[in-house]
Design a protein around this motif. Structure first.
Motif, PDB file in Angstrom:
ATOM      1  N   THR A 199       0.833  -1.206   0.000  1.00  0.00           N
ATOM      2  CA  THR A 199       0.000   0.000   0.000  1.00  0.00           C
ATOM      3  C   THR A 199       0.865   1.253   0.000  1.00  0.00           C
ATOM      4  N   ALA A 200       1.891   1.249   0.822  1.00  0.00           N
ATOM      5  CA  ALA A 200       2.796   2.399   0.863  1.00  0.00           C
ATOM      6  C   ALA A 200       3.448   2.633  -0.485  1.00  0.00           C
ATOM      7  N   ARG A 201       3.831   1.553  -1.148  1.00  0.00           N
ATOM      8  CA  ARG A 201       4.482   1.669  -2.447  1.00  0.00           C
ATOM      9  C   ARG A 201       3.503   2.169  -3.513  1.00  0.00           C
ATOM     10  N   MET A 202       2.269   1.674  -3.478  1.00  0.00           N
ATOM     11  CA  MET A 202       1.277   2.051  -4.477  1.00  0.00           C
ATOM     12  C   MET A 202       0.936   3.541  -4.398  1.00  0.00           C
ATOM     13  N   PHE A 203       0.778   4.055  -3.161  1.00  0.00           N
ATOM     14  CA  PHE A 203       0.345   5.444  -2.980  1.00  0.00           C
ATOM     15  C   PHE A 203       1.499   6.397  -2.642  1.00  0.00           C
ATOM     16  N   ALA A 204       2.737   5.874  -2.581  1.00  0.00           N
ATOM     17  CA  ALA A 204       3.890   6.675  -2.157  1.00  0.00           C
ATOM     18  C   ALA A 204       3.655   7.281  -0.779  1.00  0.00           C
ATOM     19  N   LEU A 205       3.069   6.475   0.110  1.00  0.00           N
ATOM     20  CA  LEU A 205       2.861   6.908   1.500  1.00  0.00           C
ATOM     21  C   LEU A 205       4.160   6.737   2.270  1.00  0.00           C
ATOM     22  N   GLN A 206       4.316   7.526   3.320  1.00  0.00           N
ATOM     23  CA  GLN A 206       5.556   7.484   4.093  1.00  0.00           C
ATOM     24  C   GLN A 206       5.270   7.249   5.570  1.00  0.00           C
ATOM     25  N   TRP A 207       6.053   6.364   6.163  1.00  0.00           N
ATOM     26  CA  TRP A 207       6.111   6.289   7.625  1.00  0.00           C
ATOM     27  C   TRP A 207       7.014   7.427   8.095  1.00  0.00           C
ATOM     28  N   HIS A 208       6.578   8.183   9.052  1.00  0.00           N
ATOM     29  CA  HIS A 208       7.416   9.243   9.628  1.00  0.00           C
ATOM     30  C   HIS A 208       8.239   8.637  10.764  1.00  0.00           C
ATOM     31  N   GLN A 209       9.184   7.789  10.369  1.00  0.00           N
ATOM     32  CA  GLN A 209       9.915   6.997  11.357  1.00  0.00           C
ATOM     33  C   GLN A 209      10.823   7.841  12.243  1.00  0.00           C
ATOM     34  N   ASP A 210      11.199   9.019  11.778  1.00  0.00           N
ATOM     35  CA  ASP A 210      12.040   9.884  12.595  1.00  0.00           C
ATOM     36  C   ASP A 210      11.220  10.785  13.516  1.00  0.00           C
ATOM     37  N   GLY A 211       9.901  10.596  13.531  1.00  0.00           N
ATOM     38  CA  GLY A 211       9.061  11.450  14.351  1.00  0.00           C
ATOM     39  C   GLY A 211       8.884  12.815  13.715  1.00  0.00           C
ATOM     40  N   LEU A 212       8.316  13.734  14.471  1.00  0.00           N
ATOM     41  CA  LEU A 212       7.999  15.056  13.949  1.00  0.00           C
ATOM     42  C   LEU A 212       8.874  16.161  14.527  1.00  0.00           C
ATOM     43  N   ALA A 213       9.833  15.797  15.370  1.00  0.00           N
ATOM     44  CA  ALA A 213      10.704  16.818  15.960  1.00  0.00           C
ATOM     45  C   ALA A 213      11.408  17.675  14.908  1.00  0.00           C
ATOM     46  N   PRO A 214      11.873  17.103  13.771  1.00  0.00           N
ATOM     47  CA  PRO A 214      12.539  17.957  12.780  1.00  0.00           C
ATOM     48  C   PRO A 214      11.647  19.061  12.221  1.00  0.00           C
ATOM     49  N   TYR A 215      10.326  18.835  12.228  1.00  0.00           N
ATOM     50  CA  TYR A 215       9.398  19.827  11.675  1.00  0.00           C
ATOM     51  C   TYR A 215       9.057  20.928  12.680  1.00  0.00           C
ATOM     52  N   MET A 216       9.250  20.645  13.939  1.00  0.00           N
ATOM     53  CA  MET A 216       8.784  21.554  14.974  1.00  0.00           C
ATOM     54  C   MET A 216       9.715  22.760  15.097  1.00  0.00           C
ATOM     55  N   VAL A 217       9.134  23.939  15.162  1.00  0.00           N
ATOM     56  CA  VAL A 217       9.885  25.181  15.274  1.00  0.00           C
ATOM     57  C   VAL A 217       9.785  25.685  16.713  1.00  0.00           C
ATOM     58  N   PHE A 218      10.934  25.874  17.337  1.00  0.00           N
ATOM     59  CA  PHE A 218      10.947  26.373  18.705  1.00  0.00           C
ATOM     60  C   PHE A 218      10.828  27.892  18.696  1.00  0.00           C
ATOM     61  N   GLU A 219       9.817  28.391  19.372  1.00  0.00           N
ATOM     62  CA  GLU A 219       9.630  29.830  19.449  1.00  0.00           C
ATOM     63  C   GLU A 219       9.788  30.356  20.866  1.00  0.00           C
ATOM     64  N   GLY A 220       9.544  29.540  21.824  1.00  0.00           N
ATOM     65  CA  GLY A 220       9.692  29.971  23.207  1.00  0.00           C
ATOM     66  C   GLY A 220       8.455  30.669  23.726  1.00  0.00           C
ATOM     67  N   ARG A 221       8.056  30.331  24.919  1.00  0.00           N
ATOM     68  CA  ARG A 221       6.869  30.927  25.510  1.00  0.00           C
ATOM     69  C   ARG A 221       7.104  32.408  25.811  1.00  0.00           C
ATOM     70  N   SER A 222       6.135  33.237  25.433  1.00  0.00           N
ATOM     71  CA  SER A 222       6.302  34.682  25.623  1.00  0.00           C
ATOM     72  C   SER A 222       5.137  35.329  26.359  1.00  0.00           C
ATOM     73  N   ASP A 223       4.163  34.529  26.798  1.00  0.00           N
ATOM     74  CA  ASP A 223       2.977  35.084  27.448  1.00  0.00           C
ATOM     75  C   ASP A 223       3.047  35.022  28.969  1.00  0.00           C
ATOM     76  N   HIS A 224       4.263  35.013  29.503  1.00  0.00           N
ATOM     77  CA  HIS A 224       4.451  34.789  30.939  1.00  0.00           C
ATOM     78  C   HIS A 224       4.347  36.064  31.777  1.00  0.00           C
ATOM     79  N   GLY A 225       4.566  37.231  31.171  1.00  0.00           N
ATOM     80  CA  GLY A 225       4.422  38.484  31.895  1.00  0.00           C
ATOM     81  C   GLY A 225       5.610  38.893  32.745  1.00  0.00           C
ATOM     82  N   ASP A 226       6.714  38.178  32.642  1.00  0.00           N
ATOM     83  CA  ASP A 226       7.927  38.538  33.394  1.00  0.00           C
ATOM     84  C   ASP A 226       8.792  39.421  32.499  1.00  0.00           C
ATOM     85  N   ALA A 227       8.873  40.708  32.820  1.00  0.00           N
ATOM     86  CA  ALA A 227       9.576  41.671  31.968  1.00  0.00           C
ATOM     87  C   ALA A 227      11.066  41.373  31.879  1.00  0.00           C
ATOM     88  N   VAL A 228      11.665  40.925  32.970  1.00  0.00           N
ATOM     89  CA  VAL A 228      13.100  40.638  32.965  1.00  0.00           C
ATOM     90  C   VAL A 228      13.397  39.463  32.035  1.00  0.00           C
TER      91      VAL A 228
END
Length: 338
Positions: A199-228
């Motif tokens: 099925t994977a070969r027929m539809f060119a489907l992919q297992w995301h065997q490395d997980g999704l961490a490479p896609y995730m963009v780290f932005e950092g929490r900014s809604d904390h209200g600590d000015a420093v």
């Protein structure tokens, strides 16, 4: 595990369902016997149909009409329930909008059905309460919304697929095209590994065997209200490559080192060192995607003089080596004639 019987699959359609995921799941699960996949003399492993609160045409969120085959009120039994991606509005998920679907899914589970979500479909299924204290995955951009709506679930947005429950009956897939992983998992489980591979070969489907961490963009929490802490975060965005970023943030804050680190961690959820490392790795990812710079040069640019340390850190954060990341995610060169 395989089955000699055709499994009944109910794919739930809602007004805010993403139709691309829904139709993709439907097409693949109904392809056996049509596309020549598997044993032509055997019963197809799945019969999938679109279900909803009412039978008949349903206008999807993208403006595409969806043919709902059956109302859930008329379905007394099904083997697999799949809730595809749901498009969240700016306010996030509002609970209690589809009580009849939630009640029906709970009843189907009590009768032995698998409950599956593709991407944000977990927002609806979590209202059953069956996913409380269970590990689930969801699109990484929706993780904070899911935590707010369902604080009892344990969220792992870096995972492509998670299987939970006493009977392995609670299945969640993560961001966007991880519905590939979901349908391949179901195919392997009920039709066998060789059919899943076919099925994977027929539809060119992919297992995301490395997980999704490479896609995730780290932005950092900014809604904390600590000015420093906010000032330190702003400074770090443009000074991440300095030799000792944490020490310089401490000096800039005017606080004792221990006090600053505690406040930073409380405000952002991660330590200053981890925060600085994640900012650096995001810059490295962009350079690997868009430049020809060597791995060593990129490591030096973001503040690491030791290439071996940079490689280890990059793999720990993303799950891939810098070279593997570049090979997979590099932005292709597009040339135009003339």
């Amino acid at each position: 595990m395989t089955s000699d019987q055709t499994m009944s699959v109910s794919v739930v359609a809602l007004p805010d369902t993403g139709v691309a995921t829904m139709f993709g799941v439907l097409d693949v699960l109904n392809s056996f016997g049509i596309m020549g996949i598997g044993d032509p003399d055997a019963a197809p492993p799945f019969h999938a149909q679109i279900v909803g609160t009412e039978a008949g045409p349903l206008m999807g969120v993208s403006g595409v009409p969806v043919p709902v085959a059956r109302s859930v009120a008329d379905i007394d039994r099904t083997d697999i329930v799949i809730v595809p991606s749901i498009v969240l509005g700016p306010a996030g998920w509002k609970r209690g909008r589809y009580p009849e679907i939630v009640e029906w899914a709970t009843r189907m589970h009590d009768q032995g059905a698998l409950l599956c979500s593709a991407c944000s479909g977990i927002f609806l299924l979590a209202e059953t309460g069956l996913f409380d204290d269970r590990d689930v995955t969801v699109h990484y951009d929706y993780a904070s919304h899911l935590q707010a709506a369902h604080p009892a679930v344990r969220i792992h947005p870096e995972r492509a697929l998670l299987v939970a429950g006493i009977r392995d009956e609670l299945i969640t897939s993560g961001a966007s095209t991880t519905w590939h992983d979901l349908v391949l998992y179901l195919t392997g489980r009920f039709a066998g590994a060789s059919v899943a591979q076919e099925t994977a070969r027929m539809f060119a489907l992919q297992w995301h065997q490395d997980g999704l961490a490479p896609y995730m963009v780290f932005e950092g929490r900014s809604d904390h209200g600590d000015a420093v802490v906010a000032d330190a975060q702003d400074w770090l965005r443009t000074h991440f490559s300095v030799a000792t970023p944490v020490e310089q943030m401490v000096v800039r804050s005017g606080l004792a080192e221990r006090t600053f680190k505690r406040r930073f961690t409380d405000a952002t959820g991660v330590s200053p060192l981890v925060y600085a490392q994640r900012i650096r790795i995001e810059e490295a990812k962009r350079r690997l995607e868009r430049t020809e710079d060597s791995v060593e040069a990129i490591g030096w640019h973001i503040g690491y003089e030791d290439p071996a340390f940079f490689r280890r850190l990059f793999k720990r954060v993303t799950g891939l080596s810098p070279a593997a990341y570049r090979k997979r995610y590099r932005v292709p060169l597009i040339t135009a004639a003339g």
